[in-house]
Motif scaffolding. Structure first.
Motif, PDB file in Angstrom:
ATOM      1  N   THR A 219      36.353  37.294  27.581  1.00 61.67           N
ATOM      2  CA  THR A 219      37.814  38.686  27.375  1.00 61.67           C
ATOM      3  C   THR A 219      39.176  37.987  26.820  1.00 61.67           C
ATOM      4  O   THR A 219      39.650  38.380  26.498  1.00 61.67           O
ATOM      5  CB  THR A 219      37.962  39.920  28.003  1.00 61.67           C
ATOM      6  N   GLN A 220      39.400  36.512  27.500  1.00 59.50           N
ATOM      7  CA  GLN A 220      40.762  35.963  27.856  1.00 59.50           C
ATOM      8  C   GLN A 220      41.554  36.504  28.495  1.00 59.50           C
ATOM      9  O   GLN A 220      42.782  37.218  28.057  1.00 59.50           O
ATOM     10  CB  GLN A 220      41.044  35.368  26.470  1.00 59.50           C
ATOM     11  N   SER A 221      41.693  37.711  29.155  1.00 57.30           N
ATOM     12  CA  SER A 221      42.381  38.725  30.243  1.00 57.30           C
ATOM     13  C   SER A 221      41.645  38.611  31.435  1.00 57.30           C
ATOM     14  O   SER A 221      40.685  39.087  31.622  1.00 57.30           O
ATOM     15  CB  SER A 221      42.194  39.659  29.288  1.00 57.30           C
ATOM     16  N   VAL A 222      42.748  38.183  32.596  1.00 59.66           N
ATOM     17  CA  VAL A 222      42.798  39.005  34.039  1.00 59.66           C
ATOM     18  C   VAL A 222      41.734  40.309  34.260  1.00 59.66           C
ATOM     19  O   VAL A 222      40.879  40.102  34.720  1.00 59.66           O
ATOM     20  CB  VAL A 222      43.590  37.631  34.725  1.00 59.66           C
ATOM     21  N   MET A 223      42.731  41.071  33.804  1.00 58.31           N
ATOM     22  CA  MET A 223      42.623  42.329  34.139  1.00 58.31           C
ATOM     23  C   MET A 223      40.953  42.510  33.075  1.00 58.31           C
ATOM     24  O   MET A 223      39.688  43.441  33.582  1.00 58.31           O
ATOM     25  CB  MET A 223      43.598  43.425  32.945  1.00 58.31           C
ATOM     26  N   GLY A 224      40.552  42.235  32.000  1.00 62.31           N
ATOM     27  CA  GLY A 224      39.726  42.564  31.343  1.00 62.31           C
ATOM     28  C   GLY A 224      38.354  42.264  32.196  1.00 62.31           C
ATOM     29  O   GLY A 224      36.760  42.817  32.252  1.00 62.31           O
ATOM     30  N   GLY A 225      38.567  40.409  33.829  1.00 66.97           N
ATOM     31  CA  GLY A 225      36.922  40.330  34.104  1.00 66.97           C
ATOM     32  C   GLY A 225      37.250  40.377  35.399  1.00 66.97           C
ATOM     33  O   GLY A 225      36.246  41.158  36.011  1.00 66.97           O
ATOM     34  N   ILE A 226      38.230  41.567  35.789  1.00 69.89           N
ATOM     35  CA  ILE A 226      38.367  42.345  37.032  1.00 69.89           C
ATOM     36  C   ILE A 226      37.813  43.635  36.709  1.00 69.89           C
ATOM     37  O   ILE A 226      36.652  43.594  37.499  1.00 69.89           O
ATOM     38  CB  ILE A 226      40.438  43.084  37.248  1.00 69.89           C
ATOM     39  N   ILE A 227      37.982  44.214  35.826  1.00 68.98           N
ATOM     40  CA  ILE A 227      37.286  45.757  35.228  1.00 68.98           C
ATOM     41  C   ILE A 227      35.679  45.451  34.839  1.00 68.98           C
ATOM     42  O   ILE A 227      35.043  46.055  35.518  1.00 68.98           O
ATOM     43  CB  ILE A 227      37.972  46.431  33.872  1.00 68.98           C
ATOM     44  N   LEU A 228      34.928  44.290  34.181  1.00 71.51           N
ATOM     45  CA  LEU A 228      34.272  44.004  33.634  1.00 71.51           C
ATOM     46  C   LEU A 228      33.407  44.153  35.030  1.00 71.51           C
ATOM     47  O   LEU A 228      32.034  44.374  35.343  1.00 71.51           O
ATOM     48  CB  LEU A 228      34.070  43.299  32.464  1.00 71.51           C
ATOM     49  N   GLN A 229      33.948  43.392  35.979  1.00 73.24           N
ATOM     50  CA  GLN A 229      33.391  43.149  37.160  1.00 73.24           C
ATOM     51  C   GLN A 229      32.957  44.398  37.917  1.00 73.24           C
ATOM     52  O   GLN A 229      31.365  43.662  38.769  1.00 73.24           O
ATOM     53  CB  GLN A 229      33.928  41.276  38.028  1.00 73.24           C
ATOM     54  N   ALA A 230      33.660  44.638  37.945  1.00 75.19           N
ATOM     55  CA  ALA A 230      33.777  46.160  39.163  1.00 75.19           C
ATOM     56  C   ALA A 230      32.592  46.996  38.470  1.00 75.19           C
ATOM     57  O   ALA A 230      31.886  47.613  39.047  1.00 75.19           O
ATOM     58  CB  ALA A 230      34.535  46.770  38.966  1.00 75.19           C
TER      59      ALA A 230
END
Length: 241
Positions: free
Chosen positions: A172-183
């Protein structure tokens, strides 16, 4: 010539936005986790409990999570990344251990107990039969439960916050995107607990992802995850009598 703190920080941020394994590898890991979740949902409990009993089910979970971690190691090692790189942080001195322990316990009290209790009340979550069935009863089961909790604390944090969070951040090239998707993946991996608890677990996974991103380390989250699973299961076993 030494690099500046700003340059070092930029290099570190760039490394978090690079994929750590190939897309096919991540797809296989995700399919394994979703498959296990689906199997648990169909059987109404932890995978393996219906076939092998509680002790056998605990061993199935322990084995499957370590095999998943081994497969992740295979994938990331092909890109020159080791397990220590995924875990992050260092315990060079005793104070480092105490610091991460303190952060992990404080996080558990605020998020693992405080926030999750409030969310459970809001969603009207009650203990279901699947949870009651999986709780340890004998001394052997309690020992295996603690081993399973230790495995979950290490393996699940490495799988979701160490591996998927980095992969989804790159995607996602987004830190929050990575956090939300892994959650979301974390919540989806607990199909046997029902949709309300899956949602609650996804929220908890988000807070664990934020903790990992803040500390650049999985160690505090691993401590919190292990303590919550171990103590939660053992205490609930007696409170449900």
């Amino acid at each position: 010539m030494t690099s500046s703190p700003i340059a070092s920080s930029q290099a570190e941020n760039q490394s978090f936005h690079r994929a750590i394994a190939s897309p096919w590898h991540s797809a296989v890991v995700l399919m394994i986790l979703i498959g296990m979740s689906f199997a648990g949902a169909r059987s109404g409990g932890l995978p393996g409990i219906s076939a092998f009993g509680r002790a056998g089910g605990y061993l199935v979970v322990i084995l499957s999570e370590w095999l998943t971690v081994a497969f992740i190691w295979y994938g990331v090692s092909r890109r020159g990344i080791g397990m220590a790189d995924l875990v992050g942080g260092r315990w060079a001195r005793p104070i480092d251990v105490l610091r991460d322990l303190g952060i992990g316990i404080a996080f558990l009290l605020v998020c693992g107990i405080g926030v999750m209790s409030a969310l459970g009340h809001l969603l009207g979550i009650v203990d279901n039969q699947a949870i009651r069935q999986m709780l340890p009863r004998t001394s052997t089961e309690m020992l295996l439960w603690c081993l399973m909790s230790l495995t979950a604390g290490f393996c699940e944090e490495l799988i979701f916050r160490g591996y998927f969070q980095r992969q989804f951040t790159a995607l996602t090239q987004s830190v929050m995107g990575g956090i939300i998707l892994q959650a979301i993946a974390f919540g989806a991996g607990h199909g046997y607990q029902g949709w309300k608890l899956m949602l609650s677990i996804a929220v908890f996974g988000t807070t664990l992802g934020l903790l990992a991103q803040w500390r650049r380390s999985l160690r505090p989250g691993m401590i919190a995850h292990f303590v919550q699973d171990a103590m939660g299961g053992l205490l609930a076993r007696y409170l449900m009598h």
